[in-house]
Design an enzyme around this catalytic site. Structure first.
Site, PDB file in Angstrom:
ATOM      1  N   ASP A  64       0.861  -1.181   0.000  1.00 24.21           N
ATOM      2  CA  ASP A  64       0.000   0.000   0.000  1.00 24.21           C
ATOM      3  C   ASP A  64       0.894   1.227   0.000  1.00 24.21           C
ATOM      4  O   ASP A  64       1.358   1.653   1.064  1.00 24.21           O
ATOM      5  CB  ASP A  64      -0.894   0.026   1.252  1.00 24.21           C
ATOM      6  CG  ASP A  64      -2.145  -0.812   1.101  1.00 24.21           C
ATOM      7  OD1 ASP A  64      -3.033  -0.389   0.354  1.00 24.21           O
ATOM      8  OD2 ASP A  64      -2.229  -1.872   1.735  1.00 24.21           O
ATOM      9  N   ARG A  72       3.746   2.670   3.184  1.00 29.36           N
ATOM     10  CA  ARG A  72       4.520   1.692   3.955  1.00 29.36           C
ATOM     11  C   ARG A  72       6.017   1.991   3.887  1.00 29.36           C
ATOM     12  O   ARG A  72       6.762   1.576   4.760  1.00 29.36           O
ATOM     13  CB  ARG A  72       4.262   0.276   3.440  1.00 29.36           C
ATOM     14  CG  ARG A  72       2.801  -0.111   3.298  1.00 29.36           C
ATOM     15  CD  ARG A  72       2.006   0.101   4.553  1.00 29.36           C
ATOM     16  NE  ARG A  72       0.628  -0.349   4.375  1.00 29.36           N
ATOM     17  CZ  ARG A  72      -0.399   0.096   5.078  1.00 29.36           C
ATOM     18  NH1 ARG A  72      -0.215   1.019   6.013  1.00 29.36           N
ATOM     19  NH2 ARG A  72      -1.611  -0.361   4.866  1.00 29.36           N
ATOM     20  N   ARG A 140      -6.918  11.008   0.854  1.00 23.31           N
ATOM     21  CA  ARG A 140      -6.494   9.884   0.020  1.00 23.31           C
ATOM     22  C   ARG A 140      -7.172   9.949  -1.345  1.00 23.31           C
ATOM     23  O   ARG A 140      -6.684   9.347  -2.309  1.00 23.31           O
ATOM     24  CB  ARG A 140      -6.833   8.552   0.698  1.00 23.31           C
ATOM     25  CG  ARG A 140      -6.093   8.310   1.991  1.00 23.31           C
ATOM     26  CD  ARG A 140      -6.672   7.136   2.751  1.00 23.31           C
ATOM     27  NE  ARG A 140      -6.479   5.880   2.023  1.00 23.31           N
ATOM     28  CZ  ARG A 140      -7.050   4.723   2.384  1.00 23.31           C
ATOM     29  NH1 ARG A 140      -7.881   4.686   3.412  1.00 23.31           N
ATOM     30  NH2 ARG A 140      -6.812   3.634   1.689  1.00 23.31           N
ATOM     31  N   LYS A 170      -9.506   1.009  -5.888  1.00 20.72           N
ATOM     32  CA  LYS A 170     -10.216   0.719  -4.634  1.00 20.72           C
ATOM     33  C   LYS A 170     -10.976   1.954  -4.163  1.00 20.72           C
ATOM     34  O   LYS A 170     -10.682   3.061  -4.605  1.00 20.72           O
ATOM     35  CB  LYS A 170      -9.224   0.227  -3.566  1.00 20.72           C
ATOM     36  CG  LYS A 170      -8.125   1.253  -3.207  1.00 20.72           C
ATOM     37  CD  LYS A 170      -7.105   0.647  -2.266  1.00 20.72           C
ATOM     38  CE  LYS A 170      -6.117   1.697  -1.796  1.00 20.72           C
ATOM     39  NZ  LYS A 170      -5.055   1.160  -0.939  1.00 20.72           N
ATOM     40  N   HIS A 183     -12.195  -0.265   9.172  1.00 21.14           N
ATOM     41  CA  HIS A 183     -11.208  -0.945  10.013  1.00 21.14           C
ATOM     42  C   HIS A 183     -11.762  -1.164  11.413  1.00 21.14           C
ATOM     43  O   HIS A 183     -11.354  -2.095  12.117  1.00 21.14           O
ATOM     44  CB  HIS A 183      -9.925  -0.117  10.119  1.00 21.14           C
ATOM     45  CG  HIS A 183      -9.169   0.014   8.842  1.00 21.14           C
ATOM     46  ND1 HIS A 183      -9.450   0.996   7.917  1.00 21.14           N
ATOM     47  CD2 HIS A 183      -8.150  -0.710   8.325  1.00 21.14           C
ATOM     48  CE1 HIS A 183      -8.619   0.867   6.885  1.00 21.14           C
ATOM     49  NE2 HIS A 183      -7.827  -0.156   7.113  1.00 21.14           N
ATOM     50  N   ASP A 252     -10.972  -6.518   0.593  1.00 22.39           N
ATOM     51  CA  ASP A 252     -10.137  -5.781   1.533  1.00 22.39           C
ATOM     52  C   ASP A 252      -9.748  -6.768   2.642  1.00 22.39           C
ATOM     53  O   ASP A 252     -10.175  -7.925   2.651  1.00 22.39           O
ATOM     54  CB  ASP A 252     -10.895  -4.560   2.070  1.00 22.39           C
ATOM     55  CG  ASP A 252      -9.976  -3.428   2.510  1.00 22.39           C
ATOM     56  OD1 ASP A 252      -8.778  -3.690   2.775  1.00 22.39           O
ATOM     57  OD2 ASP A 252     -10.446  -2.284   2.612  1.00 22.39           O
TER      58      ASP A 252
END
Length: 338
Positions: A64, A72, A140, A170, A183, A252
């Protein structure tokens, strides 16, 4: 030999013997590198080689690396890329410069990834944020305008492809209206089908993408009981037919709280439900061996259309990059982003 319909998260900088042995037996289709697995360029290169050796095939290795909050690869070892909303800001001033910046920024990401053996990126984000939604998408997203998102996401995907890296659009069919972070909770979207047309627009514009990731969200207009990841109605009627996406469909992360709240059972059952609904590959990202073993029990070898789609992603991921001067690219990129 066949590979298993899962992509497994890696959160260790070097494989331990037990994890390596599991990968040798399970042969997962893909791996996903997380922050803990990325220390230096040389270390990531060695880890990628070790993962492929353990799995016994030239596995796709993903990350990601959107830029901004979702990155990351961190400084000082790696450069900083802007959040995608910055490309939208440049585009609002100068459309040509904005599109060039989005393409070049992702070409620079691909340059870093490919050099280390990472050949897929979970980007670009095509979600259309709306007022009052949870900030998990926020900057994002390229823009709040669906047409701008489609233009800049196409440019970003082109940049990844030029660098020999596969992309993944996505979160299909759209995370921008969610009033909770999937999440942490199970979001429900009560918008009408007509309102949701806005959310679908960028995905339909990039329906030829090689891969996409689902959203763990219940869309009441389409299926009041199941989140998109586990809804055959949403996957077949909306994603495959209405959007027209025929590429590799990935869930996901199955560890996210949204699916824990939505589904009975554990990781095995979540994997089975997502694959039965129409996902081709499931993601499990904890990096914990016990969790990987559990999710593998719910997965099957890639066959049929799912295998054809996986091979198409591999074709993007394994192609050589086009010729590129990274120093000149960074100089131009910084000029565009002023």
């Amino acid at each position: 030999m066949s590979t298993l319909s899962c992509a497994l998260g890696i959160r260790q900088s070097k494989l331990d013997a037990d994890t390596r042995a599991f990968f040798r037996d399970a042969r997962p289709w893909s791996f996903i590198l997380f922050r803990e697995a990325c220390v230096t360029r040389a270390q990531v290169s060695a880890l990628c080689a070790d993962l492929r050796d353990a799995a016994g095939h030239d596995a796709v290795i993903s990350i990601d690396q959107e830029g901004g909050r979702v990155a990351r690869l961190k400084p000082p070892e790696w450069p900083v890329w802007p959040a995608c909303a910055r490309y939208g800001e440049v585009y609002a001033r100068d459309a040509e410069a904005g599109a060039e910046a989005a393409r070049l920024g992702h070409r620079l990401i691909a340059h870093e990834l490919k050099a280390m053996g990472v050949d897929a990126d979970f980007a670009p984000v095509l979600d259309v944020p709306v007022g009052g939604a949870d900030p998990i998408i926020g900057d994002r997203a390229f823009s709040h305008d669906q047409k701008t998102i489609a233009v800049l996401a196409r440019a970003a995907l082109d940049g990844l492809h030029a660098g020999g890296v596969a992309g993944c659009i996505k979160h299909m069919p759209g995370h921008g209206r969610a009033e909770a972070d999937s999440h942490l909770a199970l979001p429900r979207v009560s918008a009408s089908e007509q309102q949701l047309e806005t959310d679908l627009f960028p995905f339909a514009a990039l329906a030829d993408a090689e891969a996409a990731m689902t959203a763990h969200i219940i869309y009441e207009a389409w299926d009041k009981d199941r989140p998109a990841t586990c809804s055959s109605v949403v996957i077949e009627k909306i994603i495959r037919r209405r959007i027209g996406f025929q590429g590799l469909l990935m869930s996901d992360d199955l560890d996210m709280k949204a699916l824990q709240y939505a589904m009975n059972g554990g990781l095995t059952q979540r994997a089975e439900a997502a694959l039965k609904a129409g996902c081709d590959v499931v993601l499990q990202c904890s990096g914990v061996l016990k969790d990987m073993e559990t999710v593998a029990k719910g997965c099957a070898p890639l066959t049929g259309l799912a295998l054809v789609r996986a091979r198409a992603v591999e074709a993007f991921a394994k192609r050589p990059p086009s010729e590129f001067d990274a120093d000149a690219g960074w100089a131009r990129f910084k000029q565009l982003m002023l």
